[in-house]
Design an enzyme around this catalytic site. Structure first.
Site, PDB file in Angstrom:
ATOM      1  N   LYS A 131       0.854  -1.195   0.000  1.00 46.23           N
ATOM      2  CA  LYS A 131       0.000   0.000   0.000  1.00 46.23           C
ATOM      3  C   LYS A 131       0.880   1.230   0.000  1.00 46.23           C
ATOM      4  CE  LYS A 131      -4.243  -1.515   2.119  1.00 46.23           C
ATOM      5  NZ  LYS A 131      -4.722  -1.766   3.456  1.00 46.23           N
ATOM      6  N   HIS A 134      -0.114   7.119   2.356  1.00 42.35           N
ATOM      7  CA  HIS A 134      -1.008   8.241   2.080  1.00 42.35           C
ATOM      8  C   HIS A 134      -0.899   9.268   3.200  1.00 42.35           C
ATOM      9  CE1 HIS A 134      -4.043   7.006   4.966  1.00 42.35           C
ATOM     10  NE2 HIS A 134      -3.896   5.769   4.513  1.00 42.35           N
ATOM     11  N   HIS A 137      -0.854   8.707   6.992  1.00 47.17           N
ATOM     12  CA  HIS A 137       0.293   8.157   7.725  1.00 47.17           C
ATOM     13  C   HIS A 137       1.232   9.238   8.236  1.00 47.17           C
ATOM     14  CE1 HIS A 137      -0.439   4.161   5.688  1.00 47.17           C
ATOM     15  NE2 HIS A 137      -0.313   3.844   6.957  1.00 47.17           N
TER      16      HIS A 137
HETATM   17  N1  ARG Z   1      -0.232  -1.177  10.325  1.00 44.24           N
HETATM   18  C1  ARG Z   1      -1.252  -0.633  11.173  1.00 44.24           C
HETATM   19  C2  ARG Z   1      -2.149   0.317  10.384  1.00 44.24           C
HETATM   20  O1  ARG Z   1      -1.713   0.892   9.400  1.00 44.24           O
HETATM   21  C3  ARG Z   1      -0.711   0.111  12.349  1.00 44.24           C
HETATM   22  C4  ARG Z   1       0.115  -0.700  13.302  1.00 44.24           C
HETATM   23  C5  ARG Z   1       0.345   0.009  14.580  1.00 44.24           C
HETATM   24  N2  ARG Z   1       1.205  -0.681  15.499  1.00 44.24           N
HETATM   25  C6  ARG Z   1       0.869  -1.760  16.198  1.00 44.24           C
HETATM   26  N3  ARG Z   1       1.776  -2.316  16.979  1.00 44.24           N
HETATM   27  N4  ARG Z   1      -0.342  -2.272  16.153  1.00 44.24           N
HETATM   28  O2  ARG Z   1      -3.274   0.513  10.762  1.00 44.24           O
END
Ligand code: ARG
Length: 570
Positions: A131, A134, A137
């Protein structure tokens, strides 16, 4: 010795001479000292209510007696008002002390070593494979980066972690689609665009075609089982995604110590699940295994699906244990949007129920949404604004403004990058993090508003004044030249910097530093317009130059803490 400490010992001596021996300690007095909300109430104030009990007198009487007994050459005068002692420091001494303190700390004013020996894990950015980055983030990346900088500034060891979203059935689908409809050159050339196309096509076609859906699941199973071909393709997708992200990280100046993401925990979940089991925390619900959180007002935390598959929470649980064991963190922060509030409350509760009190050291640093010109940024809605495009656009716009304002500037491209990227980052970090924000170009790039370019411009102005004055021009300063209200205001804002850093850390709120940089720039500009820095009296001029230098350094530090660079010429 700073003024608070000097006032403390003066108060203690005054108590002894007015009331005889006392068991009051310097610490109690120091704790009680306040900075009044308005300068006209003094530089510091001490409420004598805190002494009423041990001295057995009414606060106004204590204040009067202490005023009479106080002796301190650094004070201009002291007032006793309704039980308060208001201290007014000698104006020249005040300015000189703060300015010298800034200059002597060589760009480290406001730093500290209270974090020495302690480790802070910060989980931020945490992007998803296949992905594109965007604009949503941006907040996670920049809040996390700012917190990392702030903690380092106070002597902590920071472990910055990009907890990659690199696990899930969607990757089986993309690999499957790649095998059928794509090839190496296309993916190498188009990167994430191609992966997205493949995913979308797979979703459409497998909707009708059950065999295809099954094939996608098989490919996911192959990745899970470590089949070499499947893994090779998947890891390559990961590399391509990270290569893309690296361009954005480079522009932002952000780096990670670890990219251990969801898949990293594949082989680290079993012991945690077993522990949940023998601690009697796992219950069955429709074939799945869950931790019941009903008594705590939350839906259950899903640990294993019916088919034994693990979930996002299972991986985060394993990650928490891994981080505790590997880094022995004093704190573990998760900089993740507010949509995941429940997830983290559940995660922390489960660790609490397992009997580990370090769950208290974990914190979800939640934040609101960024929208763009009023439009929400959803992948499903179709309107996606990519961060890289936003940053590039900002750089182009900054470049145009620079071309117009300072056509003679040497390194225009470099400055345009610092100003353009700075403008976007600053906009994102200006508001309280939990607020939703709507990005607007005109506001972000306005040189007169509460923006990065405004603060950066003030910094460049300081640099220019100092350059023209030449080296050594700040020697033999006469700080009596800084007793006017504008200079005093600048000094007061400078003095607030260390406290602002502390509070930004305590509240996980980098916006305090962003706003501070505007306050300092505004105070300095007011001073700059009202007073000539260069003048006939060399010693007075030296004091004003030193004040300018102190402002230059603190703006630079403040901006760097929030991940923004400060060009010397603009
Ligand atoms: N990859 C996830 C997202 O974009 C966020 C992860 C955040 N960190 C974690 N340890 N859960 O929604």
């Amino acid at each position: 010795m700073d003024f608070k400490q000097r006032i403390t010992s003066a108060i203690l001596t005054a108590i002894q001479s007015a009331f005889g021996e006392t068991d009051l300690t310097a610490d109690t007095i120091l704790q009680g000292l306040e900075i009044p909300p308005e300068p006209k109430l003094g530089d510091y104030a001490f409420p004598c209510f805190k002494l009423a009990k041990s001295l057995r007198k009414a606060p106004p009487m204590i204040a009067d007696a202490l005023k009479g007994a106080l002796q301190a050459d650094f004070l201009d005068h002291v007032d006793s008002v309704k039980g308060y002692l208001n201290f007014y420091i000698d104006r020249a001494l005040y300015a000189g002390t703060i300015v010298k303190e800034v200059l002597e700390s060589n760009g480290r004013y406001g730093s500290g070593d209270e974090g020495s020996g302690k480790t802070i894990c910060i989980d931020y950015s945490s992007i998803n494979i296949a992905k594109r980055f965007h604009i949503g983030h941006l907040s996670s990346t920049m809040i996390g980066h700012a917190l990392a900088q702030l903690y380092r500034f106070r002597g902590y060891r920071v472990v910055s972690i990009n907890h990659l979203g690199d696990w899930g059935t969607q990757f089986g689908k993309i690999v499957c689609a790649y095998k059928m409809w794509s090839d190496r050159e296309t993916v190498e050339r188009d990167g994430i665009e191609e992966m997205t196309r493949l995913y979308v096509r797979f979703e459409q076609e497998s909707h009708e075609d059950k065999a295809l859906a099954e094939e996608g699941r098989r490919w996911f199973k192959r990745i899970e089982d470590g089949d070499p071909e499947a893994l090779e393709i998947f890891n390559w997708f990961k590399d391509v995604t990270l290569r893309d992200a690296a361009r954005v990280y480079d522009l932002l100046g952000v780096h990670f110590d670890s990219y251990a993401g969801e898949s990293f925990y594949n082989d680290k979940m079993a012991p945690v699940v077993e522990e949940l089991e023998w601690k009697g925390l796992l219950t069955e619900s429709e074939g799945a295994k869950i931790v019941d959180l009903e008594p705590y007002g939350m839906p259950p935390c899903l640990i294993l699906k019916k088919d034994g598959a693990t979930l996002y929470a299972t991986r985060d649980l394993a990650a928490a244990f891994y981080r505790k064991k590997t880094y022995d963190f004093a704190k573990c922060l998760y900089v993740v949007a507010y949509q995941q509030d429940l997830h983290f409350r559940q995660l922390f509760k489960v660790i609490d129920l397992m009997g580990y009190d370090w769950y208290r050291d974990m914190e979800h640093v939640s934040f609101g949404m960024v929208s763009f010109g009023g439009e929400a940024l959803s992948t499903r809605g179709g309107h996606v604004v990519y961060l890289e495009d936003v940053l590039k656009n900002a750089i182009v716009k900054a470049r145009d403004i620079i071309e117009e304002k300072s056509p003679g500037l040497e390194n225009k491209d470099e400055v345009a990058r610092q100003v353009g990227v700075g403008a976007v980052v600053f906009f994102d970090l200006y508001n309280n993090r939990i607020k939703d924000i709507s990005f607007e170009w005109d506001r972000a790039l306005n040189f007169d508003g509460e923006t990065a370019p405004y603060v950066q411009y003030t910094h460049a102005r300081c640099c220019s004044v100092l350059r023209k004055a030449g080296p050594g021009a700040g020697e033999q300063a006469d700080y009596a030249a800084l007793t006017d209200p504008e200079a005093q205001d600048v000094v007061r804002v400078l003095e607030q910097f260390p406290g602002t850093v502390s509070e930004a850390i305590a509240r996980s709120e980098p916006s305090l530093v962003t706003r501070y940089s505007v306050d300092l720039a505004q105070a300095f500009n007011k001073f700059y317009y009202e007073h000539r820095i260069m003048g006939d009296d060399k010693n007075a001029q030296a004091a004003r130059l030193n004040l300018t230098d102190a402002v230059r350094q603190v703006i630079r530090t403040a901006l760097s803490l929030i991940g923004i660079q400060a060009p010397e010429r603009m």
